[in-house]
Design a protein around this motif. Structure first.
Motif, PDB file in Angstrom:
ATOM      1  N   TRP A 141       0.831  -1.209   0.000  1.00 55.20           N
ATOM      2  CA  TRP A 141       0.000   0.000   0.000  1.00 55.20           C
ATOM      3  C   TRP A 141       0.860   1.251   0.000  1.00 55.20           C
ATOM      4  CZ3 TRP A 141      -4.641  -0.496  -1.557  1.00 55.20           C
ATOM      5  CH2 TRP A 141      -5.400  -1.628  -1.255  1.00 55.20           C
ATOM      6  N   ALA A 142       1.974   1.230   0.719  1.00 55.77           N
ATOM      7  CA  ALA A 142       2.878   2.384   0.711  1.00 55.77           C
ATOM      8  C   ALA A 142       3.447   2.615  -0.677  1.00 55.77           C
ATOM      9  CB  ALA A 142       3.995   2.162   1.733  1.00 55.77           C
ATOM     10  N   TYR A 143       3.779   1.524  -1.355  1.00 55.02           N
ATOM     11  CA  TYR A 143       4.318   1.637  -2.716  1.00 55.02           C
ATOM     12  C   TYR A 143       3.260   2.191  -3.672  1.00 55.02           C
ATOM     13  CZ  TYR A 143       6.118   0.107  -7.263  1.00 55.02           C
ATOM     14  OH  TYR A 143       6.535   0.065  -8.559  1.00 55.02           O
ATOM     15  N   LEU A 144       2.020   1.675  -3.562  1.00 55.32           N
ATOM     16  CA  LEU A 144       0.950   2.153  -4.430  1.00 55.32           C
ATOM     17  C   LEU A 144       0.675   3.636  -4.199  1.00 55.32           C
ATOM     18  CD1 LEU A 144      -1.555  -0.834  -4.244  1.00 55.32           C
ATOM     19  CD2 LEU A 144      -0.232  -0.117  -6.236  1.00 55.32           C
ATOM     20  N   LYS A 145       0.720   4.042  -2.938  1.00 54.62           N
ATOM     21  CA  LYS A 145       0.485   5.454  -2.652  1.00 54.62           C
ATOM     22  C   LYS A 145       1.579   6.314  -3.264  1.00 54.62           C
ATOM     23  CE  LYS A 145      -0.069   8.884   0.981  1.00 54.62           C
ATOM     24  NZ  LYS A 145       0.082   9.215   2.412  1.00 54.62           N
ATOM     25  N   ALA A 146       2.831   5.849  -3.188  1.00 55.00           N
ATOM     26  CA  ALA A 146       3.938   6.620  -3.758  1.00 55.00           C
ATOM     27  C   ALA A 146       3.793   6.753  -5.270  1.00 55.00           C
ATOM     28  CB  ALA A 146       5.271   5.947  -3.398  1.00 55.00           C
ATOM     29  N   ILE A 147       3.417   5.649  -5.932  1.00 54.15           N
ATOM     30  CA  ILE A 147       3.235   5.697  -7.383  1.00 54.15           C
ATOM     31  C   ILE A 147       2.081   6.638  -7.747  1.00 54.15           C
ATOM     32  CG2 ILE A 147       2.634   4.336  -9.409  1.00 54.15           C
ATOM     33  CD1 ILE A 147       5.421   3.823  -8.394  1.00 54.15           C
ATOM     34  N   ALA A 148       0.974   6.560  -6.978  1.00 57.53           N
ATOM     35  CA  ALA A 148      -0.169   7.432  -7.253  1.00 57.53           C
ATOM     36  C   ALA A 148       0.201   8.904  -7.074  1.00 57.53           C
ATOM     37  CB  ALA A 148      -1.338   7.052  -6.348  1.00 57.53           C
ATOM     38  N   CYS A 149       0.975   9.212  -6.031  1.00 58.29           N
ATOM     39  CA  CYS A 149       1.386  10.604  -5.819  1.00 58.29           C
ATOM     40  C   CYS A 149       2.269  11.109  -6.951  1.00 58.29           C
ATOM     41  CB  CYS A 149       2.121  10.721  -4.480  1.00 58.29           C
ATOM     42  SG  CYS A 149       1.056  10.493  -3.040  1.00 58.29           S
ATOM     43  N   ALA A 150       3.054  10.204  -7.536  1.00 61.36           N
ATOM     44  CA  ALA A 150       3.931  10.616  -8.640  1.00 61.36           C
ATOM     45  C   ALA A 150       3.168  10.781  -9.946  1.00 61.36           C
ATOM     46  CB  ALA A 150       5.058   9.590  -8.815  1.00 61.36           C
ATOM     47  N   ARG A 151       2.173   9.890 -10.187  1.00 64.02           N
ATOM     48  CA  ARG A 151       1.459   9.916 -11.463  1.00 64.02           C
ATOM     49  C   ARG A 151       0.224  10.807 -11.434  1.00 64.02           C
ATOM     50  NH1 ARG A 151       2.665   5.963 -15.158  1.00 64.02           N
ATOM     51  NH2 ARG A 151       1.357   7.304 -16.462  1.00 64.02           N
ATOM     52  N   GLU A 152      -0.473  10.827 -10.309  1.00 63.52           N
ATOM     53  CA  GLU A 152      -1.707  11.609 -10.180  1.00 63.52           C
ATOM     54  C   GLU A 152      -1.647  12.445  -8.905  1.00 63.52           C
ATOM     55  OE1 GLU A 152      -4.250  11.740 -12.290  1.00 63.52           O
ATOM     56  OE2 GLU A 152      -3.397  10.302 -13.711  1.00 63.52           O
ATOM     57  N   PRO A 153      -0.763  13.451  -8.837  1.00 58.87           N
ATOM     58  CA  PRO A 153      -0.577  14.188  -7.574  1.00 58.87           C
ATOM     59  C   PRO A 153      -1.836  14.909  -7.100  1.00 58.87           C
ATOM     60  CG  PRO A 153       0.567  15.263  -9.394  1.00 58.87           C
ATOM     61  CD  PRO A 153       0.127  13.943  -9.902  1.00 58.87           C
ATOM     62  N   GLU A 154      -2.589  15.529  -8.029  1.00 59.30           N
ATOM     63  CA  GLU A 154      -3.784  16.268  -7.621  1.00 59.30           C
ATOM     64  C   GLU A 154      -4.840  15.330  -7.038  1.00 59.30           C
ATOM     65  OE1 GLU A 154      -4.230  19.456  -7.428  1.00 59.30           O
ATOM     66  OE2 GLU A 154      -2.211  19.857  -8.172  1.00 59.30           O
ATOM     67  N   ARG A 155      -5.113  14.232  -7.735  1.00 54.93           N
ATOM     68  CA  ARG A 155      -6.126  13.292  -7.254  1.00 54.93           C
ATOM     69  C   ARG A 155      -5.685  12.611  -5.962  1.00 54.93           C
ATOM     70  NH1 ARG A 155      -8.179   9.313 -11.811  1.00 54.93           N
ATOM     71  NH2 ARG A 155      -9.450   8.689 -10.023  1.00 54.93           N
ATOM     72  N   ALA A 156      -4.381  12.311  -5.856  1.00 57.76           N
ATOM     73  CA  ALA A 156      -3.883  11.631  -4.660  1.00 57.76           C
ATOM     74  C   ALA A 156      -4.079  12.489  -3.417  1.00 57.76           C
ATOM     75  CB  ALA A 156      -2.413  11.267  -4.840  1.00 57.76           C
ATOM     76  N   ARG A 157      -3.955  13.817  -3.570  1.00 55.77           N
ATOM     77  CA  ARG A 157      -4.126  14.703  -2.417  1.00 55.77           C
ATOM     78  C   ARG A 157      -5.582  14.770  -1.967  1.00 55.77           C
ATOM     79  NH1 ARG A 157       0.248  17.842  -4.683  1.00 55.77           N
ATOM     80  NH2 ARG A 157      -1.198  18.936  -6.056  1.00 55.77           N
ATOM     81  N   GLN A 158      -6.516  14.486  -2.880  1.00 53.76           N
ATOM     82  CA  GLN A 158      -7.936  14.583  -2.549  1.00 53.76           C
ATOM     83  C   GLN A 158      -8.528  13.265  -2.045  1.00 53.76           C
ATOM     84  OE1 GLN A 158      -9.844  16.076  -6.059  1.00 53.76           O
ATOM     85  NE2 GLN A 158      -8.550  17.891  -6.205  1.00 53.76           N
ATOM     86  N   VAL A 159      -7.739  12.204  -2.057  1.00 50.47           N
ATOM     87  CA  VAL A 159      -8.241  10.907  -1.594  1.00 50.47           C
ATOM     88  C   VAL A 159      -8.424  10.957  -0.085  1.00 50.47           C
ATOM     89  CG1 VAL A 159      -7.698   8.461  -1.359  1.00 50.47           C
ATOM     90  CG2 VAL A 159      -7.196   9.656  -3.496  1.00 50.47           C
ATOM     91  N   PRO A 160      -9.591  10.600   0.430  1.00 46.32           N
ATOM     92  CA  PRO A 160      -9.808  10.643   1.887  1.00 46.32           C
ATOM     93  C   PRO A 160      -8.956   9.614   2.618  1.00 46.32           C
ATOM     94  CG  PRO A 160     -11.667   9.608   0.768  1.00 46.32           C
ATOM     95  CD  PRO A 160     -10.789  10.158  -0.305  1.00 46.32           C
ATOM     96  N   GLU A 161      -8.801   9.821   3.900  1.00 51.38           N
ATOM     97  CA  GLU A 161      -8.030   8.884   4.709  1.00 51.38           C
ATOM     98  C   GLU A 161      -8.691   7.509   4.696  1.00 51.38           C
ATOM     99  OE1 GLU A 161      -7.327  10.177   8.638  1.00 51.38           O
ATOM    100  OE2 GLU A 161      -6.003  11.817   8.073  1.00 51.38           O
ATOM    101  N   GLY A 162      -7.828   6.501   4.721  1.00 55.35           N
ATOM    102  CA  GLY A 162      -8.331   5.137   4.674  1.00 55.35           C
ATOM    103  C   GLY A 162      -8.516   4.609   3.275  1.00 55.35           C
ATOM    104  N   GLN A 163      -8.254   5.442   2.255  1.00 52.55           N
ATOM    105  CA  GLN A 163      -8.355   5.009   0.876  1.00 52.55           C
ATOM    106  C   GLN A 163      -7.030   5.246   0.162  1.00 52.55           C
ATOM    107  OE1 GLN A 163     -11.728   6.452  -1.305  1.00 52.55           O
ATOM    108  NE2 GLN A 163     -13.164   6.150   0.402  1.00 52.55           N
ATOM    109  N   CYS A 164      -6.897   4.594  -0.994  1.00 54.70           N
ATOM    110  CA  CYS A 164      -5.665   4.718  -1.774  1.00 54.70           C
ATOM    111  C   CYS A 164      -6.021   4.625  -3.247  1.00 54.70           C
ATOM    112  CB  CYS A 164      -4.680   3.609  -1.394  1.00 54.70           C
ATOM    113  SG  CYS A 164      -3.139   3.617  -2.345  1.00 54.70           S
ATOM    114  N   LEU A 165      -5.337   5.403  -4.077  1.00 57.27           N
ATOM    115  CA  LEU A 165      -5.502   5.304  -5.522  1.00 57.27           C
ATOM    116  C   LEU A 165      -4.744   4.086  -6.035  1.00 57.27           C
ATOM    117  CD1 LEU A 165      -5.133   8.929  -6.973  1.00 57.27           C
ATOM    118  CD2 LEU A 165      -7.193   7.539  -6.842  1.00 57.27           C
TER     119      LEU A 165
END
Length: 941
Positions: free
Chosen positions: A149-173
């Motif tokens: 999950w940490a890896y997926l979050k890092a990839i999402a922040c790199a590829r979709e930074p705007e959407r990743a910031r809007q994801v609520p807690e407890g969820q992951c792109l």
């Protein structure tokens, strides 16, 4: 797919032969891209010079004479307004999925310990809502350990930074492949398929049956054979006028006063309800009037269950024939319908109702016979489900049943746009024991006349089940149910049994101490359970026993096992590899047939790290010798490189080279072995992976021959094998119980950090003048041990150590590059005599010899010494004669470099295997872990 046209023709030809029909077959290959169509044509021409290469009988030639194959560019255009289809069936393999696009979806984090996560057992299909126009498949498992999950979050922040910031807690792109039928290209493609043929068969991962249904296309058949991968969907726009006429007659017979408008509406409702279960019902009903009766009976059965499950529920309906293979049953012997209804009980606790029905709609004269048949079908299915989900007896397949039922919730239950039903949440609860499961089954027999009696028959409990009942409804009751269905009213029926049906609940596992997969400055909150539409439910609390049991574990893993736990497991074959396996299997069969040999494959093909292993049925024409003679032709003409040919009882096993090869990592293999230190000394060493079945191969001088010869040219993997043997000795033995004498004329350059292991007595011997005294000392030690064994009354060091306080350690003499120093006449004369004495007598004294050379020969290895080295680990050698000398047969000269090996242990038949590899960093880490691990009182796995 270039294999699809040939496969279709083969199936049609077989059908023609089985039914003794003169079938005419016309095949059209269509593609919208001229370049790709041209490439497909060239590929088909190369892959198959003739489609009848497998069978040259008269029947085949007659059929092929009536075969026509056309290749054309698919023109742009919509469906035919005259509803005239030039072809019967359109086959499409992954055609729609190729138009998918990469997307990102926010999903709830389901974090679990790495040792319990099984990604292959979780469906990755995204749950769908009612009226959906798109489907998606996640590219990551919906459940994963914390680092993933940490890896997926890092990839999402790199590829979709705007959407990743809007994801609520407890969820992951997470990344996904999505498909939208409203897309112009996809919509046009679907329309074009249905314009070409009456029936369209899609074998596709992303295309979902509900997408086609929402476009007004009838789903004729849907089959899911695996948790992940492609599904089979048969669809059609063909008219169903014959079915409508048959249903009108049946309904008019029961309700003669129904006007034509109301009659047409009831027929529409019946067909729509049947399609909601499975289009297969409609397909069968179109073909035969008797199946139209079956459709009517199943829809009425569904209507009764829906009335029983009153309330705000999202129900999923499944025709069990569509899931027969997946559920391990046979079509025709399984019940009709499975209903999954997640909801909440009166206390607000989540509960899943599982209802199975078997329905018959029959004439009065057939009621008794059909009732008996229906009860038997329900009994078989219901009893198996009850046994699989039972909490008593701990059935082995309970988790499999829970996994498949939970994935059916995701695949078959739609959530309305306004409710809060979440299929993914229910899937987790069903698997983990977060909800109770309530099971019941019904055999519904509907009598449609002629009228004989007006008395209702009471429900009968079906024996050998806990919750199965049979209800036989006379014609007046059948008419009442049909009128209520037409008026959209609930059925007037009392639920059989009275008491609440039995329920089952899996004991949830204890919560991990830290389930937060990632969080800056704190842990993510745990995902809340799904909430009912009424007052908040009381979540079922897991019992405390599992947690208490977990606290009793006192032994902590050794440093070595802690290190191994971080190594990845061996990856399963991906789609491209599976396609390559099919291609090689087909090419091999066709090649053998072209040489006049039979080509019947026995058993399943086996994918090994180096090759594809096919077992062909042996005949007078197909033998190991005949295939060996065709080795060069198979490579130059057909591109099939044979690695090894082995005869067996009734079969010939042929290994075809895999490209690229799969590297077997030492750490991943040791993770399966689970090595621990033996308190009595261990001699069973993991050295390779067998290519016949991908199991581990062990060297054990106590149960096999005591001494070993290793041979292989430069680059064959000889040094890697010796490194593995040294590591296995050190990992499972203390320095006090096992010692190693290591001689290496190359000054130890191949052993690096292994030279510092405490088991290597006196370090690595690199000089000739030091080697002779060391071997002489071993001879003296051997001679000194025999009187000790005699005095103790035992015949082996292992037995001596069981009864004596002062243990005698096992001793391994490992001599690398033995042939190098054997060229020195003085060394040769001295060492041959010493080694011959050790070879004859050292086993009982607990001394084992391993000699390695690039090219053993009579000059460097006398016959007597070679005969004492009866374990043969032979890697790739330069010449056939060397293979004959070392192994007693040819074949080693054809092995692949870098670790492929033929192993003959204790005079047994040679076994083809692969030596695992560890780079320098891995060797250093393993040596450090071995040096720090203590004695663990446990047997070696």
């Amino acid at each position: 797919s270039e294999l699809l046209p040939g496969a279709v023709v083969e199936e049609i030809r077989d059908l023609s032969e089985d039914e003794e029909q003169d079938a005419m077959c016309q095949v059209l290959l269509a593609h919208s891209d001229k370049k790709k169509l041209r490439a497909l044509f060239r590929s088909l021409t190369r892959a198959s010079e003739s489609l009848d290469s497998f069978n040259t009988s008269e029947a085949t030639r007659e059929f092929m004479a009536r075969l026509r194959i056309n290749i054309m560019v698919a023109e742009n255009g919509g469906s035919n307004p005259e509803d005239i289809h030039p072809y019967d069936i359109v086959f499409a393999e992954g055609t729609i999925a190729r138009h998918a696009r990469l997307d990102w979806d926010a999903i709830h984090v389901d974090c679990r310990p790495a040792e319990v996560v099984r990604p292959s057992a979780w469906s990755r299909r995204k749950p769908m809502r009612a009226g959906a126009i798109s489907s998606a498949v996640y590219l990551a498992s919906p459940t994963a350990p914390k680092p993933v999950w940490a890896y997926l979050k890092a990839i999402a922040c790199a590829r979709e930074p705007e959407r990743a910031r809007q994801v609520p807690e407890g969820q992951c792109l997470v990344p996904s492949r999505s498909l939208a039928v409203h897309d112009e290209a996809i919509g046009h493609l679907i329309d074009k398929m249905h314009a070409l043929g009456n029936w369209v068969v899609n074998y596709d991962e992303l295309l979902h049956r509900k997408l086609l249904a929402n476009k007004g296309i009838k789903i004729i058949r849907y089959k899911q054979d695996a948790t992940q991968g492609r599904n089979l969907i048969v669809s059609s726009k063909a008219k169903d006028s014959l079915l409508r006429s048959a249903l009108r007659q049946l309904i008019t017979k029961l309700i003669p006063d129904l006007d034509q408008i109301a009659l047409g509406k009831v027929v529409d409702d019946l067909i729509n309800e049947a399609n909601a279960i499975s289009g297969n019902l409609v397909l069968r009903a179109v073909r035969r009037v008797e199946n139209a009766k079956e459709l009517l009976g199943l829809v009425l059965s569904k209507y009764l269950i829906t009335s029983e499950l009153q309330g705000q529920r999202n129900n999923g309906w499944f025709l069990l024939d569509d899931y027969a293979t997946w559920l391990g049953e046979e079509e025709g012997l399984i019940a009709d319908i499975l209903c999954l209804s997640p909801g909440y009980d009166s206390a607000g606790a989540p509960i899943l109702d599982v209802v199975i029905t078997e329905a018959k709609f029959v004439e009065h004269s057939s009621v008794k016979d059909k009732a008996k048949e229906s009860a038997n079908q329900l009994r078989q299915t219901l009893a198996r489900l009850e046994r699989g989900l039972a909490t008593e007896g701990d059935p082995l397949d309970r988790d499999i049943w829970l996994a498949r039922i939970s994935d059916m919730i995701v695949d078959g239950i739609e959530a309305n746009a306004v409710d809060n039903f979440n299929a993914a949440d229910w899937r987790r609860m069903v698997r983990d024991g977060g909800c109770s499961i309530r099971i019941r089954g019904y055999s519904h027999v509907f009598d449609h006349g002629p009228e004989q009696s007006t008395d209702d028959e009471k429900p009968v409990c079906i024996k050998d089940t806990q919750s199965g009942y049979q209800e036989v409804f006379p014609v007046n009751k059948t008419r009442e149910f049909l009128k209520a269905f037409a008026a959209k009213q609930a059925a007037n029926r009392s639920v059989p049994g009275g008491a609440t049906p039995p329920s089952y609940q899996k004991v949830p596992p204890p919560e991990p101490p830290d389930s937060a997969p990632f969080a800056e400055g704190g842990a993510l909150p745990k995902q809340p359970p799904p909430q009912p539409p009424a007052p908040a439910p009381v979540a079922a609390k897991p019992p405390a026993e599992p947690a208490a049991a977990a606290d009793k574990i006192e032994a902590s893993p050794t440093p070595l096992l802690q290190l191994l736990s971080g190594y990845p497991q061996t990856q399963a074959a991906d789609a491209s590899t599976l396609a390559w396996m099919e291609q090689v299997t087909l090419a091999a069969r066709k090649a053998l047939v072209s040489y006049g040999m039979s080509a019947e494959v026995v058993g399943q093909p086996i994918l090994t790290p180096n090759s594809l292993l096919l077992r062909f049925k042996g005949t007078d024409e197909l033998t190991a010798a005949t295939i060996e003679k065709k080795r060069s032709q198979l490579y130059t003409t057909h591109g099939l490189k044979i690695v090894n040919v082995r005869p067996g009882p009734g079969v010939v096993a042929v290994s075809f080279e895999r490209s690229p090869r799969q590297m077997v990592r030492l750490g991943s293999l040791w993770k399966l072995w689970n090595p621990v230190v033996s308190p009595h000394g261990n001699t069973k060493l993991l050295i390779a992976v067998k290519e016949e079945d991908n199991t581990c191969l062990f060297l054990d001088p106590l149960t096999q021959s005591p001494h070993t010869l290793i041979a292989g040219t430069s680059g064959s993997g000889k040094s890697v094998l010796l490194q593995n043997i040294l590591l296995a000795i050190a990992a499972t033995n203390t320095p006090e119980l096992t010692k190693v004498v290591l001689i290496d004329p190359k000054h130890g350059v191949d052993y690096g950090p292994l030279g510092h292991l405490p088991h290597i007595q006196g370090g690595i011997i690199t000089k000739m003048e030091d080697a002779l005294p060391a071997i002489t000392a071993l001879v003296e030690e051997m001679e000194n041990r025999y009187p000790m064994l005699n005095q103790a009354g035992v015949n082996h060091v292992r037995l001596y150590n069981q009864n004596q306080p002062n243990k005698l350690p096992f001793i391994w003499l490992i001599h690398d590059e033995f042939a190098d120093w054997m060229q020195d006449e003085h060394y040769r004369d001295e060492v041959v005599a010493l080694v011959n004495r050790l070879g004859m007598k050292a086993r009982a004294a607990g001394i084992f010899l391993i000699f390695a050379a690039q090219r053993p020969s009579v000059e460097v290895m006398p016959m007597q010494l070679r005969d004492n080295l009866d374990n043969r680990l032979i890697l790739r050698v330069a010449q056939e004669g060397t293979s004959q000398f070392c192994l007693g047969e040819k074949g080693s000269e054809n092995l692949l470099p870098q670790g492929q090996m033929l192993a003959r242990l204790g005079g047994s038949q040679p076994v083809l295997c692969q030596v695992p590899f560890a780079d320098l960093a891995e060797l250093q880490a393993l040596c450090v872990a071995i040096a720090h691990q203590g004695l663990q009182e446990a047997p070696v796995a």
